[in-house]
Design an enzyme around this catalytic site. Sequence first.
Site, PDB file in Angstrom:
ATOM      1  N   HIS A 169       0.854  -1.250  -0.010  1.00  0.00           N
ATOM      2  CA  HIS A 169      -0.117  -0.024  -0.088  1.00  0.00           C
ATOM      3  C   HIS A 169       0.905   1.491   0.038  1.00  0.00           C
ATOM      4  O   HIS A 169       0.729   2.211  -0.867  1.00  0.00           O
ATOM      5  CB  HIS A 169      -1.024  -0.107   1.320  1.00  0.00           C
ATOM      6  N   GLU A 186      -0.392   6.088  12.172  1.00  0.00           N
ATOM      7  CA  GLU A 186      -1.742   5.733  12.194  1.00  0.00           C
ATOM      8  C   GLU A 186      -1.896   4.146  12.485  1.00  0.00           C
ATOM      9  O   GLU A 186      -2.731   3.769  13.308  1.00  0.00           O
ATOM     10  CB  GLU A 186      -2.524   6.092  10.797  1.00  0.00           C
ATOM     11  N   ASP A 187      -1.299   3.373  11.883  1.00  0.00           N
ATOM     12  CA  ASP A 187      -1.086   1.919  11.921  1.00  0.00           C
ATOM     13  C   ASP A 187      -0.056   1.014  12.705  1.00  0.00           C
ATOM     14  O   ASP A 187      -0.104  -0.165  12.592  1.00  0.00           O
ATOM     15  CB  ASP A 187      -1.487   1.409  10.441  1.00  0.00           C
TER      16      ASP A 187
END
Length: 721
Positions: free
Chosen positions: A48, A76-77
């Site tokens: 991604h 974020e992840d």
Amino acid sequence: MLRFNDILERLLTYSPNADTDLLRKAYVFSAKVHIGQVRLSGEPYLIHPLEVAGILTQMKLDIASVATGLLHDAVEDTLTTLEEIRENFGEEIVQLVDGVTKISQISLRSSEEGQAENFRKIILAMVKDIRVILIKLADRLHNMRTLKFHSSERQVEIAQETLDIYAPIAHRLGIDWVKSELEDLAFQYLHPDLYQQIQTKIAKKEKERARYIDEVNRTLMKKLYENHIEGEVTGRLKQIYSIYRKMKEQNIDLDQVYDITAFRVIVNSIKDCYDVLGIIHSLWKPIPGKFKDYIGLPKENMYQSLHTSVIGPYGERIEIQIRTYEMHKVAEEGIAAHWKYKEGKVLEEADGKRFTWLRQLLEWQRDLKDNAEFMESVKVDLFPNEVYVFTPKGTVKQFPIGATPIDFAYSIHSDIGNHCMGAKVNGRIVPLKYELRSGDTIEIMTSPGARPSKDWLKFVKTSRAKTKIRQWFTAEEREKSIALGKEILEKELRKYNLQQAKLIKSGELSKVASDFSFQTVEDLIAAVGYGKVTANQIVGKILPQERLEEQKQGLEEGRIKTLIKKITRGPRDALLIKGVDNVMVRYAGCCNPLPGDKVVGFITRGRGITIHTADCQNAMAGDPNRRVEVEWDSTKEYIYPVRIRVYSDDKRGLLAEISNSITSNEANIKNAMVNTTEDSKAIGTFELEIRDLNHLKKVIKGLEKIKGVNRVERLRIEAQA
Ligand code: MN
């Protein structure tokens, strides 16, 4: 699968001096933190960020943006912190990553119907650097390309958000290819049947189409050659979503959509554009009303082209766009084109007034020396005059910049504004003067006893808040006038043995009210309070002339008695209060005002008006809302008690001299007290009867002339705590 080296290669084609080590470091970092993570597709997560970075190179963005593409999901992840990003990649990249992370958080909020435009704006207004939005668009584009791995519920949600928010942003920024792809992908998930239908229909005639496109292309190229115009022609099927939109807008089925093929002629100059238009219109019949000149009149997003629709070969409608290469770049890459191509000629020729923010950007660009400097300046405020904030329920509200929680409170309801006592922004208590910032969540705290302050008028920004605050004070002013009016009227009526309540009940007062052209008794009473009507005038309307005369007579007889009363209780008729006479008046014991003193009055419920000297500390501490203007009536004379203190030497006969001086100046001494001190001084306190300030000054002057008198002062009681 896209490999890191592909990204690097692409970046180097348009940015040959890029710091490849930095990009490689970002790649290694991303690979490390995302290790073990997989996407819903089952592929390693790293794909991604790589794809997003790849899209960013297609947009021809700078290395900081491409590196951020690789790192954008790290905070974020994964467990990565912004601090780690800052340490490894510096301030510029950490700001970009932070911006993208913030948008992800905000767009996840549930959007209500009709909020799409606001959300679009909030996103644009929130970010300080436009690259954040471009990176977010690339992120969304790749997520849309891989949307099939989500549940159908999520698919619809994400697709709708894309259509409502991200595609319009891409359009606004002028990045046509991103906008078109986002729209087609979203449409595919929102209306799968329709999408399939349109696609099948187009595919069926594919061969036929290809042949047709080829024929039109060759005809046009031949014409360009004959007219010595250099350029190229491309033909294509229209985007599926734009066909759908046409069907919906014109309420027609697919069979009725004729111009599903579109052609584009790209030439070197604007003059060539208009020449080509002439050639096309002489070749095929133009369809009336379809010609649009976006060269003379560019779109807000800087898009320029000539558009025309004609009846092409075999009677088929075709759409043709004509533009220069430069316009083409702008149309395809939008804002991204501007910091790469600096010719800027398109813009110089355009009418400045028609551009908004985008035009402004370009103007800045022209003055700047290099791209880096331009990038620095593109920390745009896309909506410089607006802020967008949330209610606790997530509804977006728009305010002018500088607006405060008070503006917010009044935008919800005037009661909320009028009882606002505090505000929380993002859960923290802030001053009411706090300036709202885009993305803030505002919560207003109210209390039934809270009321507006005139200070609010100094900092509120919306006219709604201003109007509502003023209205509140007007209403309050009226209430005050009614209270005062009642007081004044009651007092006057009592002299004639009349009662206000009875007169209201019998309707007599409402008759008087209409005599004075007031709608209600309350209006009449308020007018007495304001001083527009005197209580005397009202009595004059109620009682016959004879009764009034009688009463006057009676008053005359009781004059001496009244005078005594006035001396002891304090004269009440010596003051003019906003032109109203006969007010119940008390003189404040703290400052003992005299005619000639500057005075103010305060309404005291049930006790009329209390008069203080203007400089009295109790007066200054009084409630300004209860304050009324008063002045002395110079036509009337009364006697007031005044206390003075005389500092003198302790000398025989001096007291007699002082007494003589006072009485020779026509003042009575009501009381006197003298103390002596150890150092042979005397302090005398005298209570005198004085007419006014001038009289008092005369008395004091007389005393000061006496040999042995050192100082004379008027006594006041200091404010009590
Ligand atoms: Mn992402």
